[in-house]
Design an enzyme around this catalytic site. Structure first.
Site, PDB file in Angstrom:
ATOM      1  CD  GLU A  81    -113.462 -14.886  39.059  1.00 19.96           C
ATOM      2  OE1 GLU A  81    -114.526 -15.195  38.524  1.00 19.96           O
ATOM      3  OE2 GLU A  81    -113.213 -13.730  39.474  1.00 19.96           O
ATOM      4  CE  LYS A 265    -115.156  -8.033  37.596  1.00 20.01           C
ATOM      5  NZ  LYS A 265    -115.097  -9.503  37.789  1.00 20.01           N
ATOM      6  CG  ASP A 281    -100.856   1.822  35.512  1.00 17.88           C
ATOM      7  OD1 ASP A 281    -101.758   1.300  36.186  1.00 17.88           O
ATOM      8  OD2 ASP A 281    -100.475   2.995  35.678  1.00 17.88           O
ATOM      9  CG  HIS A 378    -118.046 -18.531  38.863  1.00 13.29           C
ATOM     10  ND1 HIS A 378    -116.887 -17.795  38.734  1.00 13.29           N
ATOM     11  CD2 HIS A 378    -118.407 -18.443  40.170  1.00 13.29           C
ATOM     12  CE1 HIS A 378    -116.564 -17.282  39.911  1.00 13.29           C
ATOM     13  NE2 HIS A 378    -117.475 -17.661  40.796  1.00 13.29           N
TER      14      HIS A 378
END
Length: 424
Positions: A81, A265, A281, A378
């Site tokens: 993205e 997020k 990780d 976006h």
């Protein structure tokens, strides 16, 4: 289709690929996509994973404008993205106005847990663990090479946990893992001391494994942003107005877990992309971060305040379990290249960089939400993807994307209309 394939892992990569293609009846295009992979990538991924049949690549991008603890850095980010990379660069640019980010860390400590059940006296058992903590620590430090590198188990603690199946004891090994992420070393230590824990407590051990709630491995980053750089010409909002809207947007995340989940997020958008680029990780980082955010009621990992001079003060506190040695970080050539770009010399320095990237990502998102709205930027970046999906020829993609943005109409149907118009 039968998914039972005995000793699939023993077969060659090409044979595994052919078996999957035959059993799943995939198209010729799909099969070609599986084999159309750089052989260098295949060699690396086959060493890293199991049952490999191909490789999938993320774009490797670089976020710009970062100044962290006085040093300028380019940040490698592997993500599909484009807006994530753009946001990180923009957030870093805003922070750069007043010197960038400053960071600190609490040290490279991970926790190994040993669960003990069937205890007649759980509280007495934990007391006995404390009494013999030195022996337990010594046993843990007999494992592996951490001690020779300046690390090792530095503390042993124990507590009683009230579970649905009754009271149990949990023993914690607090391990200095130095420059490694540390999972393998900590797991080895936890398993090695389990028999001694049974002897000390008189109970039965079950789980002996690392905890991903790495609250002894906290990274912090902070920056200050003057309000004049926050102003929105599009919405005719002053910098002070945008600043105040950002603080109120953060306040909602404090009070509402529905907003806090999306707030966090956004932070992990940046941290995960850096983790993938360096083959750290990201799943451990996400698990630890969300667990840390939920210690009381679930809330945001970052904070927004206004100082006495009217500047926006942005900060973050988040567990970061990453390493510069061991694991896949040095075993994948592209991850190795990413580490060279970063030029981080220790796990603690890398942790601080992760925190700064997460904060930069969050700053850009908060500023967009408080000013123009999240979709404006976006969709501008997404327009190219829409043009490609609509079948735009290579030479028309940029033109079609630009026209959709200008029309404020970024849709596949509009892209197809423009393709027809431009191809006449």
């Amino acid at each position: 289709m039968d998914s039972r394939i005995p000793r699939f892992y023993d077969k060659s990569l090409g044979k595994r690929r052919q078996i999957v293609a035959d059993r799943c009846s995939i198209s010729e295009d799909a099969y070609e996509a599986l084999i159309d992979t750089d052989e260098r990538d295949l060699g690396a991924v086959e060493r890293l994973s199991e049952n490999v049949i191909g490789a999938i690549s993320f774009p490797l991008s670089v976020a710009t404008n970062f100044r962290i603890d006085g040093d300028d850095r380019l940040i490698p980010m592997a993500i599909e993205e484009s807006s994530v990379v753009a946001a990180a660069s923009y957030g870093a640019k805003l922070a750069r106005e007043t010197g960038g980010f400053t960071t600190s860390t609490s040290g490279p400590y991970m926790i190994g847990q040993i669960q003990v059940r069937n205890l007649s006296d759980p509280h007495g058992a934990t007391s006995r663990v404390f009494e013999r903590a030195g022996e337990i620590r010594a046993k843990a430090n007999d494992q592996g090479v951490l001690v020779s590198h300046g690390g090792g188990c530095e503390d042993v603690t124990a507590r009683v946990v009230d579970t649905p199946n009754g009271e149990m004891a949990v023993v914690h090994l607090v391990v200095n893992v130095q420059n490694a992420m540390g999972a393998n070393a900590v797991n080895t230590m936890a398993e090695a001391v389990a028999p001694m824990i049974e002897d000390v407590t008189g109970g039965e051990t079950i789980l002996s494994v690392l905890s991903n709630l790495a609250d002894c491995r906290i990274a912090r980053a902070r920056c200050t942003i003057p309000p004049d750089v926050l102003r929105s010409e599009k919405r005719a909002l002053s910098g002070e107005a945008v600043r105040d809207r950002i603080v109120d947007a953060w306040a909602l995340a404090v009070g509402d877990p529905y907003r806090a989940a999306t707030h966090n997020k956004g932070i992990f958008n940046g941290m995960d992309a850096l983790a993938v680029a360096t083959m750290n990780d990201w799943r451990a980082i996400e698990a630890g971060g969300h667990a840390f955010a939920a210690r009381d009621d679930y809330g945001p990992l970052s904070t927004y305040e206004i100082d006495t001079e009217g500047n926006l003060v942005c900060s973050i506190e988040v567990p970061v379990q990453v390493g510069v040695v061991g694991g896949a970080t040095r075993n994948h050539p592209v991850a190795n290249a990413s580490m060279e770009i970063l030029d981080a010399n220790s796990a603690e320095q890398l942790s601080g960089i992760f925190a700064a990237v997460g904060l930069a990502e969050n700053i850009a998102s908060m500023r967009a939400l408080a000013a123009e709205g999240i979709q404006a930027g976006h969709m501008k970046l997404h327009a190219k993807n829409v043009a490609i999906e609509a079948g735009a020829p290579e030479e028309l993609i940029d033109e079609i994307a630009a026209q959709m943005v200008a029309d404020d109409d970024v849709r596949a149907a509009r892209a197809r209309e423009l393709i027809s118009e431009l191809n006449r």
